[in-house]
Design a protein around this motif. Structure first.
Motif, PDB file in Angstrom:
ATOM      1  N   ASN A  77      18.624 -17.796 -34.972  1.00  0.00           N
ATOM      2  CA  ASN A  77      17.647 -18.688 -34.309  1.00  0.00           C
ATOM      3  C   ASN A  77      17.992 -18.758 -32.791  1.00  0.00           C
ATOM      4  OD1 ASN A  77      16.462 -18.835 -36.724  1.00  0.00           O
ATOM      5  ND2 ASN A  77      16.853 -21.112 -36.902  1.00  0.00           N
ATOM      6  N   THR A  78      18.352 -17.477 -32.157  1.00  0.00           N
ATOM      7  CA  THR A  78      18.724 -17.420 -30.765  1.00  0.00           C
ATOM      8  C   THR A  78      18.108 -16.251 -30.013  1.00  0.00           C
ATOM      9  OG1 THR A  78      21.023 -18.484 -31.453  1.00  0.00           O
ATOM     10  CG2 THR A  78      20.545 -17.415 -29.345  1.00  0.00           C
ATOM     11  N   VAL A  79      17.615 -16.458 -28.903  1.00  0.00           N
ATOM     12  CA  VAL A  79      17.127 -15.459 -28.050  1.00  0.00           C
ATOM     13  C   VAL A  79      17.998 -15.363 -26.797  1.00  0.00           C
ATOM     14  CG1 VAL A  79      15.500 -17.050 -26.712  1.00  0.00           C
ATOM     15  CG2 VAL A  79      15.021 -14.669 -26.833  1.00  0.00           C
ATOM     16  N   TYR A  80      18.170 -14.154 -26.386  1.00  0.00           N
ATOM     17  CA  TYR A  80      19.207 -13.863 -25.307  1.00  0.00           C
ATOM     18  C   TYR A  80      18.630 -13.241 -24.084  1.00  0.00           C
ATOM     19  CZ  TYR A  80      22.418 -14.269 -29.374  1.00  0.00           C
ATOM     20  OH  TYR A  80      23.082 -14.766 -30.608  1.00  0.00           O
ATOM     21  N   LEU A  81      19.396 -13.383 -23.032  1.00  0.00           N
ATOM     22  CA  LEU A  81      18.987 -12.648 -21.538  1.00  0.00           C
ATOM     23  C   LEU A  81      20.145 -12.164 -21.079  1.00  0.00           C
ATOM     24  CD1 LEU A  81      16.443 -11.818 -19.911  1.00  0.00           C
ATOM     25  CD2 LEU A  81      16.900 -13.805 -18.562  1.00  0.00           C
ATOM     26  N   GLN A  82      20.198 -10.813 -21.437  1.00  0.00           N
ATOM     27  CA  GLN A  82      21.461 -10.227 -20.645  1.00  0.00           C
ATOM     28  C   GLN A  82      20.975  -9.641 -19.171  1.00  0.00           C
ATOM     29  OE1 GLN A  82      24.585  -9.568 -21.672  1.00  0.00           O
ATOM     30  NE2 GLN A  82      25.023  -8.870 -19.759  1.00  0.00           N
ATOM     31  N   MET A  83      21.643 -10.374 -18.184  1.00  0.00           N
ATOM     32  CA  MET A  83      21.409 -10.097 -16.614  1.00  0.00           C
ATOM     33  C   MET A  83      22.552  -9.381 -16.135  1.00  0.00           C
ATOM     34  SD  MET A  83      19.967 -13.772 -15.757  1.00  0.00           S
ATOM     35  CE  MET A  83      21.526 -14.708 -15.825  1.00  0.00           C
ATOM     36  N   ASN A  84      22.348  -8.158 -15.679  1.00  0.00           N
ATOM     37  CA  ASN A  84      23.243  -7.324 -14.791  1.00  0.00           C
ATOM     38  C   ASN A  84      22.800  -7.024 -13.599  1.00  0.00           C
ATOM     39  OD1 ASN A  84      24.530  -6.904 -17.454  1.00  0.00           O
ATOM     40  ND2 ASN A  84      23.530  -5.145 -17.962  1.00  0.00           N
ATOM     41  N   SER A  85      23.816  -6.689 -12.748  1.00  0.00           N
ATOM     42  CA  SER A  85      23.513  -6.380 -11.378  1.00  0.00           C
ATOM     43  C   SER A  85      22.764  -7.407 -10.761  1.00  0.00           C
ATOM     44  CB  SER A  85      22.608  -4.830 -11.030  1.00  0.00           C
ATOM     45  OG  SER A  85      23.316  -3.819 -11.851  1.00  0.00           O
ATOM     46  N   LEU A  86      23.123  -8.471 -10.802  1.00  0.00           N
ATOM     47  CA  LEU A  86      22.509  -9.784 -10.282  1.00  0.00           C
ATOM     48  C   LEU A  86      22.611  -9.760  -8.839  1.00  0.00           C
ATOM     49  CD1 LEU A  86      23.964 -12.244 -12.918  1.00  0.00           C
ATOM     50  CD2 LEU A  86      21.715 -11.946 -12.299  1.00  0.00           C
ATOM     51  N   LYS A  87      21.418 -10.324  -8.203  1.00  0.00           N
ATOM     52  CA  LYS A  87      21.168 -10.397  -6.651  1.00  0.00           C
ATOM     53  C   LYS A  87      21.210 -11.773  -6.376  1.00  0.00           C
ATOM     54  CE  LYS A  87      18.672  -6.198  -6.915  1.00  0.00           C
ATOM     55  NZ  LYS A  87      17.027  -5.533  -6.861  1.00  0.00           N
ATOM     56  N   PRO A  88      21.462 -12.205  -5.273  1.00  0.00           N
ATOM     57  CA  PRO A  88      21.206 -13.596  -4.757  1.00  0.00           C
ATOM     58  C   PRO A  88      19.693 -14.135  -5.022  1.00  0.00           C
ATOM     59  CG  PRO A  88      22.344 -12.476  -3.192  1.00  0.00           C
ATOM     60  CD  PRO A  88      22.154 -11.390  -4.002  1.00  0.00           C
ATOM     61  N   GLU A  89      18.594 -13.324  -5.010  1.00  0.00           N
ATOM     62  CA  GLU A  89      17.480 -13.834  -5.169  1.00  0.00           C
ATOM     63  C   GLU A  89      17.199 -14.013  -6.702  1.00  0.00           C
ATOM     64  OE1 GLU A  89      18.309 -11.055  -3.741  1.00  0.00           O
ATOM     65  OE2 GLU A  89      16.915  -9.450  -3.886  1.00  0.00           O
ATOM     66  N   ASP A  90      18.119 -13.656  -7.648  1.00  0.00           N
ATOM     67  CA  ASP A  90      18.079 -14.178  -8.773  1.00  0.00           C
ATOM     68  C   ASP A  90      18.444 -15.692  -9.214  1.00  0.00           C
ATOM     69  OD1 ASP A  90      19.219 -10.787  -9.794  1.00  0.00           O
ATOM     70  OD2 ASP A  90      17.267 -11.671  -9.780  1.00  0.00           O
ATOM     71  N   THR A  91      19.154 -16.493  -8.057  1.00  0.00           N
ATOM     72  CA  THR A  91      19.640 -17.721  -8.301  1.00  0.00           C
ATOM     73  C   THR A  91      18.103 -18.745  -8.759  1.00  0.00           C
ATOM     74  OG1 THR A  91      21.145 -17.315  -6.742  1.00  0.00           O
ATOM     75  CG2 THR A  91      20.393 -19.678  -7.058  1.00  0.00           C
ATOM     76  N   ALA A  92      18.354 -19.486  -9.754  1.00  0.00           N
ATOM     77  CA  ALA A  92      17.113 -20.392 -10.191  1.00  0.00           C
ATOM     78  C   ALA A  92      17.758 -20.942 -11.349  1.00  0.00           C
ATOM     79  CB  ALA A  92      15.998 -19.433 -10.694  1.00  0.00           C
ATOM     80  N   VAL A  93      17.080 -21.877 -11.816  1.00  0.00           N
ATOM     81  CA  VAL A  93      17.104 -22.525 -13.251  1.00  0.00           C
ATOM     82  C   VAL A  93      16.278 -21.638 -14.321  1.00  0.00           C
ATOM     83  CG1 VAL A  93      16.821 -24.648 -14.695  1.00  0.00           C
ATOM     84  CG2 VAL A  93      17.454 -24.819 -12.376  1.00  0.00           C
TER      85      VAL A  93
END
Length: 116
Positions: A77-93
């Motif tokens: 019962n889980t959904v995931y978000l794999q985030m690679n090559s993160l950028k400063p503009e990805d900063t958020a809640v």
């Protein structure tokens, strides 16, 4: 319906994080699930969506295509978000949501900060 996100944190540019959203209170496998994000002073923005059923269909906002991957594990019962090559503009809640034409359910969000 309860959605609980986890996995956020502080990461350097170019780094990776995997967010999780644990769902309860409904038949998880029957619903599409989405990730959104909201940066300070900005509107909530769609990030990714994964359909229900077999042969999951995924959709992404253009700015994360090729870097983020949404997936789900119906047994957990889980959904995931794999985030690679993160950028400063990805900063958020980052928030997960179960959305329909008539109802919206959101988690409390998890903070992702990309900074050196």
């Amino acid at each position: 319906v309860q959605l609980v996100e986890s996995g956020g944190g502080l990461v350097q540019p170019g780094g990776s994080l995997r967010l999780s959203c644990a769902a309860s209170g409904f038949t998880f496998s029957s619903y599409a699930m989405s990730w959104f994000r909201q940066a300070p002073g900005k509107e909530r923005e769609f990030v990714a969506r994964i359909s229900s059923g077999g042969g999951y269909i995924t959709n992404y906002v253009a700015s994360v295509k090729g870097r983020f991957t949404i997936s789900r594990d119906n047994a957990k019962n889980t959904v995931y978000l794999q985030m690679n090559s993160l950028k400063p503009e990805d900063t958020a809640v980052y928030l997960c949501g179960r959305l329909s034409a008539t109802q919206q359910y959101w988690g409390q969000g998890t903070q992702v900060t990309v900074s050196s």
